[in-house]
Each structure stands twice: as C-alpha cells, then as structure tokens.
Scaffold this motif. Structure first.
Motif, PDB file in Angstrom:
ATOM      1  N   VAL A 266     -36.533  35.130  40.240  1.00 10.13           N
ATOM      2  CA  VAL A 266     -37.351  36.076  39.478  1.00 10.13           C
ATOM      3  C   VAL A 266     -37.567  35.575  38.060  1.00 10.13           C
ATOM      4  O   VAL A 266     -38.689  35.608  37.538  1.00 10.13           O
ATOM      5  CB  VAL A 266     -36.702  37.472  39.481  1.00 10.13           C
ATOM      6  CG1 VAL A 266     -37.364  38.379  38.444  1.00 10.13           C
ATOM      7  CG2 VAL A 266     -36.784  38.097  40.862  1.00 10.13           C
ATOM      8  N   LEU A 267     -36.506  35.086  37.435  1.00  9.68           N
ATOM      9  CA  LEU A 267     -36.630  34.624  36.057  1.00  9.68           C
ATOM     10  C   LEU A 267     -37.566  33.421  35.959  1.00  9.68           C
ATOM     11  O   LEU A 267     -38.370  33.322  35.020  1.00  9.68           O
ATOM     12  CB  LEU A 267     -35.250  34.269  35.504  1.00  9.68           C
ATOM     13  CG  LEU A 267     -35.107  34.211  33.977  1.00  9.68           C
ATOM     14  CD1 LEU A 267     -35.530  35.528  33.343  1.00  9.68           C
ATOM     15  CD2 LEU A 267     -33.685  33.861  33.585  1.00  9.68           C
ATOM     16  N   ALA A 268     -37.501  32.536  36.939  1.00  5.81           N
ATOM     17  CA  ALA A 268     -38.391  31.364  36.928  1.00  5.81           C
ATOM     18  C   ALA A 268     -39.849  31.786  37.037  1.00  5.81           C
ATOM     19  O   ALA A 268     -40.724  31.255  36.337  1.00  5.81           O
ATOM     20  CB  ALA A 268     -38.024  30.417  38.064  1.00  5.81           C
ATOM     21  N   ARG A 269     -40.110  32.743  37.912  1.00  2.95           N
ATOM     22  CA  ARG A 269     -41.491  33.200  38.108  1.00  2.95           C
ATOM     23  C   ARG A 269     -41.988  33.962  36.874  1.00  2.95           C
ATOM     24  O   ARG A 269     -43.135  33.776  36.429  1.00  2.95           O
ATOM     25  CB  ARG A 269     -41.547  34.084  39.348  1.00  2.95           C
ATOM     26  CG  ARG A 269     -42.947  34.472  39.775  1.00  2.95           C
ATOM     27  CD  ARG A 269     -42.911  35.220  41.091  1.00  2.95           C
ATOM     28  NE  ARG A 269     -44.241  35.626  41.520  1.00  2.95           N
ATOM     29  CZ  ARG A 269     -44.489  36.353  42.603  1.00  2.95           C
ATOM     30  NH1 ARG A 269     -43.483  36.733  43.392  1.00  2.95           N
ATOM     31  NH2 ARG A 269     -45.738  36.687  42.912  1.00  2.95           N
ATOM     32  N   TYR A 270     -41.131  34.814  36.329  1.00  5.93           N
ATOM     33  CA  TYR A 270     -41.461  35.569  35.124  1.00  5.93           C
ATOM     34  C   TYR A 270     -41.735  34.629  33.958  1.00  5.93           C
ATOM     35  O   TYR A 270     -42.740  34.763  33.238  1.00  5.93           O
ATOM     36  CB  TYR A 270     -40.296  36.510  34.819  1.00  5.93           C
ATOM     37  CG  TYR A 270     -40.399  37.304  33.540  1.00  5.93           C
ATOM     38  CD1 TYR A 270     -41.078  38.511  33.510  1.00  5.93           C
ATOM     39  CD2 TYR A 270     -39.773  36.863  32.375  1.00  5.93           C
ATOM     40  CE1 TYR A 270     -41.147  39.253  32.336  1.00  5.93           C
ATOM     41  CE2 TYR A 270     -39.835  37.602  31.209  1.00  5.93           C
ATOM     42  CZ  TYR A 270     -40.527  38.804  31.191  1.00  5.93           C
ATOM     43  OH  TYR A 270     -40.598  39.531  30.034  1.00  5.93           O
ATOM     44  N   ASN A 271     -40.851  33.659  33.768  1.00  6.12           N
ATOM     45  CA  ASN A 271     -41.023  32.700  32.675  1.00  6.12           C
ATOM     46  C   ASN A 271     -42.299  31.895  32.831  1.00  6.12           C
ATOM     47  O   ASN A 271     -42.963  31.555  31.840  1.00  6.12           O
ATOM     48  CB  ASN A 271     -39.827  31.752  32.603  1.00  6.12           C
ATOM     49  CG  ASN A 271     -38.570  32.454  32.126  1.00  6.12           C
ATOM     50  OD1 ASN A 271     -38.623  33.586  31.646  1.00  6.12           O
ATOM     51  ND2 ASN A 271     -37.431  31.790  32.264  1.00  6.12           N
ATOM     52  N   ALA A 272     -42.659  31.575  34.085  1.00  7.43           N
ATOM     53  CA  ALA A 272     -43.873  30.796  34.324  1.00  7.43           C
ATOM     54  C   ALA A 272     -45.106  31.570  33.867  1.00  7.43           C
ATOM     55  O   ALA A 272     -46.046  30.996  33.303  1.00  7.43           O
ATOM     56  CB  ALA A 272     -43.987  30.439  35.800  1.00  7.43           C
ATOM     57  N   ILE A 273     -45.113  32.900  34.105  1.00  5.94           N
ATOM     58  CA  ILE A 273     -46.258  33.703  33.672  1.00  5.94           C
ATOM     59  C   ILE A 273     -46.372  33.668  32.152  1.00  5.94           C
ATOM     60  O   ILE A 273     -47.444  33.388  31.601  1.00  5.94           O
ATOM     61  CB  ILE A 273     -46.138  35.155  34.170  1.00  5.94           C
ATOM     62  CG1 ILE A 273     -46.259  35.208  35.694  1.00  5.94           C
ATOM     63  CG2 ILE A 273     -47.218  36.036  33.522  1.00  5.94           C
ATOM     64  CD1 ILE A 273     -46.068  36.604  36.272  1.00  5.94           C
ATOM     65  N   TRP A 274     -45.272  33.935  31.462  1.00  9.40           N
ATOM     66  CA  TRP A 274     -45.363  34.014  30.006  1.00  9.40           C
ATOM     67  C   TRP A 274     -45.576  32.649  29.362  1.00  9.40           C
ATOM     68  O   TRP A 274     -46.193  32.552  28.297  1.00  9.40           O
ATOM     69  CB  TRP A 274     -44.150  34.718  29.417  1.00  9.40           C
ATOM     70  CG  TRP A 274     -44.317  36.218  29.504  1.00  9.40           C
ATOM     71  CD1 TRP A 274     -43.567  37.100  30.203  1.00  9.40           C
ATOM     72  CD2 TRP A 274     -45.365  36.978  28.895  1.00  9.40           C
ATOM     73  NE1 TRP A 274     -44.066  38.372  30.074  1.00  9.40           N
ATOM     74  CE2 TRP A 274     -45.175  38.328  29.266  1.00  9.40           C
ATOM     75  CE3 TRP A 274     -46.443  36.662  28.074  1.00  9.40           C
ATOM     76  CZ2 TRP A 274     -46.028  39.352  28.837  1.00  9.40           C
ATOM     77  CZ3 TRP A 274     -47.294  37.682  27.655  1.00  9.40           C
ATOM     78  CH2 TRP A 274     -47.080  39.006  28.024  1.00  9.40           C
ATOM     79  N   THR A 275     -45.130  31.594  30.015  1.00 14.09           N
ATOM     80  CA  THR A 275     -45.424  30.247  29.506  1.00 14.09           C
ATOM     81  C   THR A 275     -46.917  29.984  29.543  1.00 14.09           C
ATOM     82  O   THR A 275     -47.514  29.470  28.582  1.00 14.09           O
ATOM     83  CB  THR A 275     -44.667  29.188  30.316  1.00 14.09           C
ATOM     84  OG1 THR A 275     -43.255  29.405  30.164  1.00 14.09           O
ATOM     85  CG2 THR A 275     -45.007  27.782  29.836  1.00 14.09           C
ATOM     86  N   GLN A 276     -47.544  30.370  30.668  1.00 13.10           N
ATOM     87  CA  GLN A 276     -48.990  30.154  30.801  1.00 13.10           C
ATOM     88  C   GLN A 276     -49.786  31.078  29.888  1.00 13.10           C
ATOM     89  O   GLN A 276     -50.779  30.663  29.276  1.00 13.10           O
ATOM     90  CB  GLN A 276     -49.399  30.360  32.264  1.00 13.10           C
ATOM     91  CG  GLN A 276     -48.826  29.295  33.200  1.00 13.10           C
ATOM     92  CD  GLN A 276     -49.060  29.636  34.665  1.00 13.10           C
ATOM     93  OE1 GLN A 276     -50.152  29.430  35.201  1.00 13.10           O
ATOM     94  NE2 GLN A 276     -48.029  30.156  35.320  1.00 13.10           N
ATOM     95  N   LEU A 277     -49.360  32.339  29.777  1.00 12.53           N
ATOM     96  CA  LEU A 277     -50.082  33.265  28.913  1.00 12.53           C
ATOM     97  C   LEU A 277     -49.927  32.881  27.448  1.00 12.53           C
ATOM     98  O   LEU A 277     -50.872  32.999  26.656  1.00 12.53           O
ATOM     99  CB  LEU A 277     -49.592  34.702  29.135  1.00 12.53           C
ATOM    100  CG  LEU A 277     -49.819  35.299  30.523  1.00 12.53           C
ATOM    101  CD1 LEU A 277     -49.395  36.754  30.553  1.00 12.53           C
ATOM    102  CD2 LEU A 277     -51.268  35.154  30.958  1.00 12.53           C
ATOM    103  N   SER A 278     -48.755  32.417  27.079  1.00 10.92           N
ATOM    104  CA  SER A 278     -48.541  31.994  25.693  1.00 10.92           C
ATOM    105  C   SER A 278     -49.461  30.842  25.331  1.00 10.92           C
ATOM    106  O   SER A 278     -50.022  30.802  24.223  1.00 10.92           O
ATOM    107  CB  SER A 278     -47.085  31.586  25.485  1.00 10.92           C
ATOM    108  OG  SER A 278     -46.228  32.703  25.653  1.00 10.92           O
ATOM    109  N   ALA A 279     -49.633  29.909  26.259  1.00 12.21           N
ATOM    110  CA  ALA A 279     -50.529  28.777  26.006  1.00 12.21           C
ATOM    111  C   ALA A 279     -51.979  29.234  25.959  1.00 12.21           C
ATOM    112  O   ALA A 279     -52.767  28.803  25.110  1.00 12.21           O
ATOM    113  CB  ALA A 279     -50.334  27.716  27.082  1.00 12.21           C
ATOM    114  N   ALA A 280     -52.347  30.138  26.882  1.00 11.43           N
ATOM    115  CA  ALA A 280     -53.740  30.572  26.970  1.00 11.43           C
ATOM    116  C   ALA A 280     -54.176  31.362  25.737  1.00 11.43           C
ATOM    117  O   ALA A 280     -55.335  31.289  25.318  1.00 11.43           O
ATOM    118  CB  ALA A 280     -53.940  31.416  28.231  1.00 11.43           C
ATOM    119  N   PHE A 281     -53.253  32.134  25.163  1.00 11.78           N
ATOM    120  CA  PHE A 281     -53.615  33.012  24.040  1.00 11.78           C
ATOM    121  C   PHE A 281     -52.950  32.585  22.734  1.00 11.78           C
ATOM    122  O   PHE A 281     -52.921  33.356  21.773  1.00 11.78           O
ATOM    123  CB  PHE A 281     -53.224  34.450  24.370  1.00 11.78           C
ATOM    124  CG  PHE A 281     -54.011  35.053  25.500  1.00 11.78           C
ATOM    125  CD1 PHE A 281     -55.309  35.498  25.293  1.00 11.78           C
ATOM    126  CD2 PHE A 281     -53.471  35.168  26.768  1.00 11.78           C
ATOM    127  CE1 PHE A 281     -56.043  36.058  26.323  1.00 11.78           C
ATOM    128  CE2 PHE A 281     -54.183  35.726  27.814  1.00 11.78           C
ATOM    129  CZ  PHE A 281     -55.484  36.166  27.597  1.00 11.78           C
TER     130      PHE A 281
END
Length: 684
Positions: A266-281
């Motif tokens: 769960v933590l890996a999947r959650y972190n992957a979302i915020w890593t991508q969103l942080s880069a996108a925005f």
C-alpha cells in the motif's frame, strides 16, 4: 521555511483591462476586436500568479497567438491552458489546442506563474495574431488598475481564511468507474467552473480517485490521459482564480484500507501516486493545495494505536515526497486529515501530534462534518435541529478550534452537508434543514474554520447552472457573512374539520431584530394580522381565515418574516385533516400503503412488535430511518415501505406502525409479513 512568510506586499492584485484588436493570420475579417483582462491573483517575494482572459468582440478566430511586452523584466516560469514562451521582454502565448477557437463574444482563459524583481508592473498592451487593436475601430486602449491587500503565500492561516467559502466537485473525477461520467455526472467544463465561481465560492476541492487509472507494480504509473485531464480541470480552476485542492479520494477504502495486512504494498502504491503528482504539479501556483488522502480508514487493524501509526506514516510520506520535489512544492500548503476525518478528540489529538512533529508552518488540518447523525439521516426521532443536534455541532467545532486553530494550525472542513442528501434533499424537513445550515455557517465563522460544501450534483446543476434548492443556497450564502432570523417552525397548520384559530410560533432572532411580516409584497398589519410578544409571533384567526381562502388541502399562503439582516424566514400556512391510510397487499420487495395525506406532511414512523420491542432496521430505536425504510409520495398518494425495512422484520409477526405528521397528527397502521407476502390494514 523561506523568507516569503515575512514579506509585506504593497500591491496585491493588479487587474488590467486592455481593449485590443483581433486579427487572423489568414485574410483579415471585417471588424476584428477583443478585450484582454489581465489580473495578478497572488503575489509574493519574487513570484506571482496571473490570470488572462481573452474575449472576442469581433469575428470568429481559429488559432490564436497573444503577445505582450514585460515593462519591468518579469519572466513566465510555468503556464496552463496555453503555451507561453519568451525572448527577453517579449512574450508569446499560443492556444492549447482545445481552446483554439474563440467564437464571437466568447472568452478563453489561461494562467501562469511568473517571477519579478523590483516592481511587477502589468503589461500595457496586447496583440493577437500579430495585430495590435483598439477593440471597436477607433477606440483607444484603456487600462484600469485596482489594488488590495495580498495574502503572503507563507501565511497559512491567512491563506486558508482566503479560501472561504469552498465547493466540492463531487462524484466526478473521484468516481471509481472508467471515467468521470461513470457516476452520472457530465464531463467537467470551463463553463461549470466559471458559474461556480460566479456563485461566490473562493476555493474548489477536486476529489480524484486514481486506482483504476494506475498501472501495475512496481511503477504504478498513472495513465497519461487521465493525469492530463486532471491537470486540465485544475488549470481551468486556477485560471478562474480559485484556490484549488486535489487529493487521493476513494482509494482510501478501495485499497489503502488494506494497509494493516499489506503495509509495504500500500505504501509503495501511495508513494508512487504522490511522486507522480508532485512532479506533474511541481511548478503550479501556490493557489494549488494538496490533500494527502480522503477519509482515511483501515480494515483489520489492531485498534486505535495502529490506526494512528498507519495514518501518521501516510501523512509523513506524503509530506516528505512533496517537499523533496522542490519548486512551489517546497512551501505548498498541504492538508492532513484525521482518521475518518473525524472530529472526535482522540482523532484530533493524533493528528495534532503528527503536525507538531513535522514542524512545518504550511500544514492544514482537515475534518468533515455531516451533522448529528440521527438528525442528518432522520432516524431515532431526530426530526428537528434541536438542542442536542446543535450541541453536537458546537462541541465538534469547539474541539477543532481548541486543538488546531487556537494553536496556529488552520483548519479546512473539507466536506459538509447532511447525509440524507445522498437520497434527496427532502429527507430532513425544509425549515429544520435551513436552521442547521444557518447555524453551521455562523459557528464555523466564529471558529475561523474554512468550509467546503459537498456537492455531488444534487445541489448545483452541472449543465443548467441552477441550484436545485434556491432557498437552501440562499441560507448558506447568507451564513458566510451574517446571521438570519429563524423560527420554531416554518409550518402553520389549521384543520379543515374545525374553525380557523390563531397560531403562535417562536422566533429565533439570532441577534437580529424582527422588522415585518409579509404575504408576497404585501406587508401584514401588526396588531391586526399578527402580534409580537417577546419572541412569540402570533398569527390572528382573522388573518389566517383570510389567507386560507377556500381552505383547500395543502399550502394556502406563504408568508415571510423579515429581520434586520440575513434572509427572510418562510412560513407556510397549511390546511389539513388527519391523513387516512387504507388496506394494502404486496410483497417485501414492493409494498405501498394508499395514503390520503389531506394536506399533512410525514415527519417520522415508529415500528414495534406486539410485545413492545422494536421492529425493523436499527432495532435499538422504534423510530425508523426516513427514506431508507419508509418514504411518502405526496403526488401519487402512497407511503412506501422498503425492502430494507422488511429484510429485518420477523416472519409472521404483526408490526404496529405509528406515523407521526408535522401537524401533530398520529396514525396507527398494521403490517404482517408472511414469507415474501405483506398485508396491511388500519384496523386493530
């Protein structure tokens, strides 16, 4: 964190309206023209956010290029809804494809972040497609500048206050289906956001569910098309001048809830979302706010201690990822929820401990509030916004204020409403509903809590741009700035079977002063049509006789009590007789009692077995849940008992139903379930 927090800005908002011409690269149209509205929405040390609106006042344009010159050496660092390039002080913004066409009298908008040093003077002229124009031929350009007090990006409390009031774009990008329309709402349009903005909302929460748009481990890559769509909607909202919040939404119960048994996954999947969103925005303006997760919950945990630890891990990981990504994310406002977004003191204390440990001045706490549960869904006799329901609200907001706001941590109430709205807005009687929202808005203001209305499409029409309940939204809007007078009821009943008599209701002035009572535009006469004694408003028998006319069942007249401030209080004058319920047969999946309501309105229903024990769902109370177990239909003249009700009724057991109406009338009815068959009668 940075020096931004101590910057005192002299020029908060710069709005420049420049009338410029419009020409197409192809042979020129007969009378091109346009208007450009340029506004600096926020500004801080060495940075600013600007919104640009181009209105076509000439012929149709297909493909546009807007150019201007920076007078003070500014630079564009990031843009949305346009591609912006610069060479020295010369700037060119070209359409983003989806907004290439500008019809006559239509407007396209884009926005950008910029940098400045010394001064941030607005551009004094624009050109479209290479031609500098004057709007209507022969009209010189005009410039209008306004100034105000800026909110420094580092001042989290002030910035959250500036987000009041807020609105939720619910059941759209947060839907768990294949796209944003899968829960019945249409695709988001710029026009929708424009119209929401026009309603007076300052911020918009855009819930987003990501799981069904993620690839597999280990990358958990978000679909490019979906991420781009979210970016597009966010860009529209930013261009409209909203402060915008995005989050991880229904993923909370879909897969994040499994964290007790799959912490690593769960933590890996959650972190992957915020890593991508942080880069996108990363370079999006400070007006964009991130919320770590909506209504966090955990399945199969060992209890409160583990729940608190898991949520702390999520919030800590979210914060670390965003802050490390740099750009505007280094100081972006970040929103952290309590477990279940609950306002229970233990949940607040858990989050407060996390926030203190993070030592980050740009963090916001969030909870949700849907009212005292029996009142919010109309169960257990919770038909009124009474002292118990009011105390639940004040206790909740007091806890939030004392735990966070009083200690310098801003709070966003990310969702509010009534749970009964999930069926329709009629589950709670209208006047009681209005009293709740009047008091809610008032008390949130006193506790400095920013509020965001939950709207999944049941309030503001996504294509009609109209409110489904104008009276409700008028009360909500009024509560943003002032108080309104209310009363003990908005219903005045007189039985047709007897002579009309005077009726008294209690006014709740809420710090206002009663000024008048009106029937339409006609002001009623004090002393003749009504009297006031303290907080008691008495409608005279003579006035009610006149207003009731031929005394047909139902609402005969609508009065409005006016106060020194706020919205008037509506009073319905109603003629009724005790409702009559007839015998019926049916099944557990389809059973309706023929009901002659005779002008009355149903408030609640009790269900008991012959031995006095409670029947049906929620058997800890005799009063059943409105709409979930029973529902009146005043148009067709029936009272429906639902399959959910019969699913928890004993077989071959007689159930006594007691229907309570708003007039005070009480009617008894009996039903018996035999297998899937149901019979009902009014006789004993």
């Amino acid at each position: 964190m940075t020096g931004r927090r101590s910057v005192a800005l002299a020029a908060a908002f710069v709005s420049v309206a420049v009338t410029v011409g419009l020409a197409v690269v192809a042979p020129a149209a007969a009378a091109p023209g346009c208007r450009v509205d340029y506004a600096v929405a926020s500004q801080w040390q060495n940075g600013f956010t600007a919104n640009v609106a181009v209105t076509n006042v000439g012929d149709r344009v297909n493909g546009w290029r807007l150019t201007w010159t920076w007078p003070s050496g500014q630079q564009v660092t990031q843009a949305w809804n346009a591609t912006v390039t610069s060479s020295g002080s010369q700037v060119t913004a070209t359409d983003a494809g989806h907004n290439a066409v500008i019809e006559p009298n239509a407007t396209v908008s884009f926005g950008f972040n910029g940098s400045w040093s010394g001064t941030n003077t607005a551009p004094q002229s624009f050109a479209l497609n290479g031609v500098t124009c004057t709007g209507s031929p022969g009209t010189p350009p005009t410039t209008t500048t306004t100034t105000g007090n800026p909110v420094p990006p580092g001042d989290a409390m002030a910035r959250v206050a500036a987000m009041q009031p807020g609105w939720n774009l619910g059941n759209t990008l947060d839907s768990t289906g294949s796209d944003e329309t899968s829960w019945g709402n249409p695709r988001v349009t710029e026009a929708l956001l424009d119209n929401v903005k026009a309603q007076g909302f300052k911020s918009i929460r855009i819930p987003v569910t990501w799981g069904q748009h993620q690839g597999p481990a280990p990358g958990y890559t978000i679909e490019a098309a979906y991420l781009n769509r979210v970016k597009e909607v966010v860009g529209w909202a930013l261009a409209d001048g909203f402060q915008v919040m995005i989050n991880i939404h229904h993923d909370s119960w879909q897969w994040i809830a499994a964290m007790p048994s799959d912490r690593t996954g769960v933590l890996a999947r959650y972190n992957a979302i915020w890593t991508q969103l942080s880069a996108a925005f990363k370079d999006s303006p400070a007006a964009l706010v991130f919320e770590s997760v909506n209504e966090p919950q955990f399945t199969g945990s060992s209890g409160d201690a583990q729940n608190a630890q898991l949520l702390h891990e999520l919030n800590a990981s979210f914060r670390d990822i965003v802050r490390r990504s740099g750009g505007t994310n280094a100081n972006r406002l970040l929103v952290l929820p309590t477990l279940h977004t609950s306002s229970e003191q233990a949940r607040l204390d858990e989050l407060a401990t996390s926030i203190r440990g993070f030592n980050d001045p740009n963090l916001i706490a969030t909870v949700h509030y849907y009212g005292y549960w029996p009142f919010s869904v109309n169960v257990a006799g919770g038909t009124r916004f009474d002292a118990t329901a009011q105390k639940d609200l004040t206790d909740s907001f007091d806890r939030v204020y004392n735990t966070f706001v009083a200690r310098g941590v801003p709070v966003i109430l990310g969702e509010y409403g009534l749970l009964g709205f999930d069926r329709h807005t009629g589950t709670i009687e209208q006047g009681e509903k209005l009293k709740f929202f009047e008091y809610f808005g008032h008390y949130a203001r006193t506790k400095k809590i920013t509020t965001m209305l939950w709207d999944n499409g049941q309030h503001f029409g996504r294509t009609s741009f109209q409110w489904s309940d104008p009276e409700l939204i008028a009360q909500i809007k009024s509560s943003w700035t002032t108080r309104s007078g209310t009363a003990s009821s908005d219903l005045v009943f007189n039985a047709r079977s007897s002579a009309v008599s005077s009726k008294t209701i209690t006014l709740n002035t809420n710090g206002t002063a009663f000024t008048s009572l009106r029937h339409g535009t006609t002001e009623l006469v004090r002393g003749t049509d009504y009297t006031i004694s303290g907080d008691q408003l008495t409608l005279t028998a003579s006035a009610l006789t006149r207003l009731s006319g031929s005394r047909n069942y139902g609402v005969n007249a609508v009065l409005s009590a006016h106060f020194s401030q706020g919205v008037p209080w509506r009073i319905n004058v109603i003629t009724y007789d005790t409702p009559v319920l007839s015998a019926a047969t049916g099944t557990t999946s389809s059973f309706a009692i023929p009901t002659a309501f005779r002008g009355d309105q149903l408030a609640t229903m009790e269900a008991k077995y012959a031995d006095g024990s409670n029947a049906g769902p929620h058997n800890w109370t005799s009063f059943k849940e409105f709409d979930r177990t029973f529902a009146p239909n005043y148009t067709t003249g029936v009272t429906t008992l639902t399959p959910e009700f019969f699913a928890e009724v004993n077989d071959n057991a007689r159930v006594t139903l007691t229907f309570h109406y708003w007039s005070g009338a009480v009617v008894t009815y009996y039903v018996t379930r035999s297998g899937s068959s149901v019979t009902g009668s009014s006789g004993s």
